[in-house]
Design an enzyme around this catalytic site. Structure first.
Site, short mmCIF file in Angstrom:
data_model
loop_
_atom_site.label_atom_id
_atom_site.label_comp_id
_atom_site.label_asym_id
_atom_site.label_seq_id
_atom_site.Cartn_x
_atom_site.Cartn_y
_atom_site.Cartn_z
N GLU A 239 47.51 38.46 28.84
CA GLU A 239 47.32 37.78 27.55
C GLU A 239 48.35 38.36 26.60
OE1 GLU A 239 43.46 38.71 26.01
OE2 GLU A 239 42.46 38.16 27.87
N LYS A 241 49.46 40.25 23.36
CA LYS A 241 48.81 41.24 22.50
C LYS A 241 49.18 40.88 21.07
CE LYS A 241 48.49 46.27 21.79
NZ LYS A 241 47.59 46.00 20.72
N ARG A 246 41.85 44.48 15.92
CA ARG A 246 40.79 44.22 16.89
C ARG A 246 39.47 44.18 16.14
NH1 ARG A 246 40.04 46.46 22.27
NH2 ARG A 246 38.28 45.34 23.20
N GLU A 287 40.84 39.16 18.01
CA GLU A 287 41.84 39.68 17.09
C GLU A 287 41.73 38.94 15.76
OE1 GLU A 287 43.60 42.04 18.54
OE2 GLU A 287 45.22 42.48 17.14
#
Lengths: 549, 342
Positions: A239, A241, A246, A287
């Site tokens: 995936e 980043k 987070r 995120e």
């Protein structure tokens, strides 16, 4: 207060993690309720300010100290010590006879217990009353006690103990696992008497089923060159980043909380996200980003939204936030964490299909056949908001913490520039009295054709203690001007600065801002005239943000 | 206190800093110069005050012994001992050395010219120190003071308390060696003497750098009890033992031979938590050989001096305090007198 003060002081000086742990374990075992609970609060989330009556501590201390100390001497002392609580503790005129550590101390009056102190502050109706109370308490304590009291009521003691380490000590003290403590943590409140009772086997587990609580998050290891040969591409998904923060969104029974990776409750800053999740029942991992028209905005924009207790509608429209999900931990009451990643991923996709929440989307997988191909895909991508790649093992359950071999993060190598030291500021805490915060610049041509330095960033990490001592000495020996805790220095020292990216910024004189700048190397050898120029910096900006030549 | 007669010539016309340090033009000598000079009066043996290469050195016999031991007997063209209290005439001035209470042999330089008296105190302290003569107060017109700990946050606890703290830690953690970092000249011997006074009778182990100065103190009549050079000790990790070493050795490979050592540091800087933590000190011992804030302020007041010059340290704070209390203060900012090595 004496036991707590000794605990804080010891923790500040003990270097070894294990010794810090055993020091806290001993304290939690030997100290009665509610004092140990208040101490636990101080070492984790801070003593809730609402309980103490939201003390305007700075103003109270100014009022108390101005009766006995000249303001210039106070300011010089504060600058030197680098910490207000410690400065006041050291300056306070009362000198109690030093306690002989080999003799058993006289018993402390009950009014100086942590519980009694909290109670006394919560009973004050006015700031004037709280100020008088604080003054009286300071009069009755020794230097160490005064420092600990001010740290206690001020919130963050900074003694080199993370909230997690304190929770680990708490669990260890009574034979439990730290994950068990973390599971119930957001359902209990200071002074945590029910939590202690449960851990000691004297009471039931605190009931957290109906509450939106934090679940310890799964973390990734940075991938290293040696790791590749032991990994098979087939076993992993990739995936992007994302360059945000987070978050864990925990929604239950109409209540929603947003937690940072460390489990701090940051809900207050993001009311629109809370609103979206009020009608859901889940725990999701993703995120938090600022997004405009489907594009991720620079991290700098997100920073405007962070660390706020409340947020204005204007902030909300200027910096619109969005959540990009990559994992689902709970669907309703069902705990998905034991499932393998691929299955959780199906559940997440199905959940999004079904619920279609606003301001939320799915973090796409990056398909690849081999790591070489993945590398090529990545090398060809310069999209805004991408910080690197995540590799996640398909078979792995969702484990709390950072377990080797399950999740990896793969970041780009940092960029570096040679900059010239311009200003240095005294640090705080461990670095008080050392010049440890450095503002550096690059060369720019003026209209008259001369070269001038223009500041491009500030860094306070990346060097060793030994290097800090040399830097500090260099700053003292090359000072040209002093502004309070800041010194301007002559252009003579080159710092090789590493950073993740540069962004255009209207707030900085140079028109750019660096992301995560840190000192990479100190170039004692390099003449300042040979450092980089503003053109070199501008060349690193994304195409759209470059100034016209 | 008797008022002293004012001289015609103000002090700064015959006593002033030049590029080598503080110069007494009327006597033709420098005090603790940082560059080689023809004639130097040395207040004490610390390396930032006592340097090699001068033509002639005047100092107490103890300070001369220290210079011989550290710098060699050839480190100056000639050495002239001047015991405490004796007066010597140098050109237009009378000079006398008076105990400063800083370390063994440390002296204040009392300079008189036409009934006008300046005292250059060097480094000094008022607190109890069993290894040297206590500070003697000399009333004067001009007092030249240090300002190493010239901030009101520096109010040092009695050193005896810190010695007991060290012994307490030894009792509590007998499985760990206790390494005490201390400046090799003065602080080391004072620390040893303090733990002896607190009843510690076991041998104390010494890093090689501390040996010759401890021998010198013993030769000057300061009894330090049983001492063992670490290298001569039987192989072992010295668990539960007390080891004195230079502060720099706390971080060096040398310190790894010991059993899970507790790093202690005896210094006035340990009053500031950030300082102790920055240096990785686990057991900070606030033991200072310099005057703390209350001592500085009291000493200046007791001298009755109308004029105070500040040589090195926190001159801004002390200068501010004095000028708001009716004392004429001036910062000399003398280079080379290093306040950090305490």
């Amino acid at each position: 207060m004496r036991a707590f003060a000794q605990l804080l002081e010891d923790l500040g000086y003990i270097q070894s993690r294990n010794r810090k742990l055993s020091r806290m374990v001993a304290y939690f075992r030997s100290t009665p309720d509610p004092d140990r609970g208040w101490a636990l609060a101080a070492l984790t989330d801070g003593v809730p300010q609402a309980v103490l009556g939201r003390l305007p501590l700075r103003r109270m201390l100014a009022e108390l100290t101005e009766t006995f100390i000249d303001p210039v001497l106070y300011r010089l002392s504060r600058d030197y010590v680098g910490d207000t609580a410690e400065t006041v503790a050291l300056l306070w005129p009362h000198r109690t006879a030093a306690q002989d550590p080999s003799e058993s101390p006289a018993p402390e009056p009950p009014a100086l217990g942590l519980g009694a102190i909290v109670h006394a502050f919560s009973n004050c109706d006015t700031t004037a009353q709280s100020t008088r109370l604080l003054g009286t308490l300071l009069d009755h304590l020794d230097t160490q006690g005064r420092w600990a009291l001010l740290k206690f009521v001020g919130g963050a003691p900074r003694v080199g103990v993370s909230a997690r380490l304190a929770k680990t000590a708490l669990a260890e003290a009574f034979g439990h696992d730290v994950a068990e403590v973390e599971e119930v943590w957001h359902g209990v409140e200071a002074p945590y008497t029910n939590l202690f009772a449960w851990l000691e086997g004297k009471g039931p587990r605190p009931d957290v089923d109906g509450l939106p609580i934090f679940r310890p998050v799964m973390l990734a290891h940075p991938i290293e060159d040696d790791d590749w040969k032991s990994l098979a591409a087939d076993d992993f998904v990739a995936e992007w980043k994302w360059d945000g923060i987070r978050v864990q969104i925990s929604a239950r029974g109409g209540q929603v909380r947003i937690f940072s990776r460390q489990g701090d409750d940051i809900s207050g800053a993001f009311p629109e996200i809370r609103l979206v999740f009020t009608s859901h029942d889940c725990v999701a991992d993703g995120e938090l980003l600022v997004m405009r028209k489907g594009e991720v905005a620079p991290f700098n924009d997100l920073q405007q939204r962070l660390n706020r207790k409340v947020v204005t509608p204007r902030m909300q429209s200027q910096y619109p936030v969005h959540v990009r999900l990559y994992d689902l931990l709970f669907d309703g009451k069902e705990d998905l964490r034991p499932l393998p990643f691929t299955e959780r991923r199906h559940r997440l996709e199905a959940w999004l299909q079904r619920e279609k929440p606003l301001l939320v989307d799915l973090s796409a997988l990056v398909p690849f056949a081999s790591f070489d191909e993945l590398n090529r895909i990545w090398a060809g991508t310069r999209a805004e908001g991408i910080e690197g790649l995540m590799l996640k093992r398909k078979e792995s359950a969702y484990h709390a913490g950072r377990i080797k071999g399950l999740w990896y993060k793969w970041k780009r190598a940092p960029l570096t520039l040679d900059c010239v030291l311009m200003y240095a500021q005294r640090g705080a805490g461990k670095r008080s009295s050392y010049y440890s915060d450095y503002t550096f610049g690059v060369w720019r041509m003026t209209q008259t054709g001369d070269q001038e330095l223009v500041p491009v960033g500030k860094a306070y990490s990346g060097f060793t203690d030994e290097e800090l001592r040399h830097l500090d000495k260099w700053v003292r020996d090359h000072t040209t001007e002093r502004f309070g805790p800041v010194r301007a220095v002559s252009a003579g020292l080159v710092l090789e600065v590493a950073f993740d990216a540069v962004q255009a910024s209207a707030r900085h004189k140079s028109g750019i801002a660096m992301r995560f700048p840190r000192i990479h190397r100190i170039r004692w050898d390099k003449p300042a005239a040979e450092a980089d120029t503003i053109e070199a910096v501008n060349a690193l900006l994304p195409q759209s943000e470059r100034p016209p030549n | 206190m008797t008022a002293l007669r004012r001289a015609a010539a103000p002090f700064h016309t015959w006593l002033y800093p030049d590029d080598r340090g503080l110069y007494c033009a009327a006597g033709g000598f420098h005090i603790d110069p940082h560059q080689p000079v023809e004639r130097a009066v040395i207040t004490h043996g610390h390396s930032d005050h006592a340097r090699a290469g001068h033509g002639a050195v005047l100092a107490t016999p103890e300070t001369i012994a220290v210079m011989h031991a550290r710098l060699g007997k050839e480190s100056a063209g000639s050495f002239q001992p001047l015991p405490y209290g004796e007066t010597i005439t140098l050109s237009e001035v009378q000079v006398r050395l008076v105990p400063a209470g800083h370390i063994l042999g440390s002296a204040q330089v009392v300079i008189e010219k036409q009934g006008c008296r300046a005292v250059v105190s060097g480094d000094y302290k008022r607190a109890h120190d069993p290894t040297c003569r206590p500070f003697e107060l000399v009333p004067c017109d001009l007092f030249v003071t240090e300002a190493t700990f010239a901030l009101p946050v520096f109010q040092h606890e009695p050193a005896e308390h810190e010695a007991r703290k060290l012994l307490h830690s030894l009792e509590e953690q007998p499985e760990r060696a206790h390494l005490v970092g201390a400046y090799g000249l003065g602080k080391c011997q004072r620390m040893i003497k303090l733990v002896r006074e607190a009843g510690y009778e076991k041998p104390i182990y010494l890093h090689g750098a501390m040996v010759s100065l401890c021998e010198l103190y013993e030769a000057c009549g300061v009894a330090l009890g049983p001492l063992v050079y670490v290298a001569d000790a039987e192989r072992g990790t010295l668990a539960g033992e007390l080891v004195m070493c230079p502060p720099s050795a706390l971080r060096e490979r040398w310190s790894r031979r010991f059993a899970d050592p507790v790093t202690a540091f005896a210094s006035g800087w340990m009053r500031i938590k950030g300082r102790a933590r920055q240096q990785g000190v686990e057991l900070p011992l606030v033991v200072s050989d310099h005057a703390d804030w209350p001592e500085l302020v009291a000493t200046i007041r007791e001298t009755g001096a109308g004029e105070v010059w500040i040589t090195h340290g926190r001159d801004d704070a002390l200068g501010h305090y004095l000028s708001t209390h009716g004392v004429k203060a001036r910062a000399l900012s003398i280079v080379g007198w290093d306040e950090e090595a305490e």
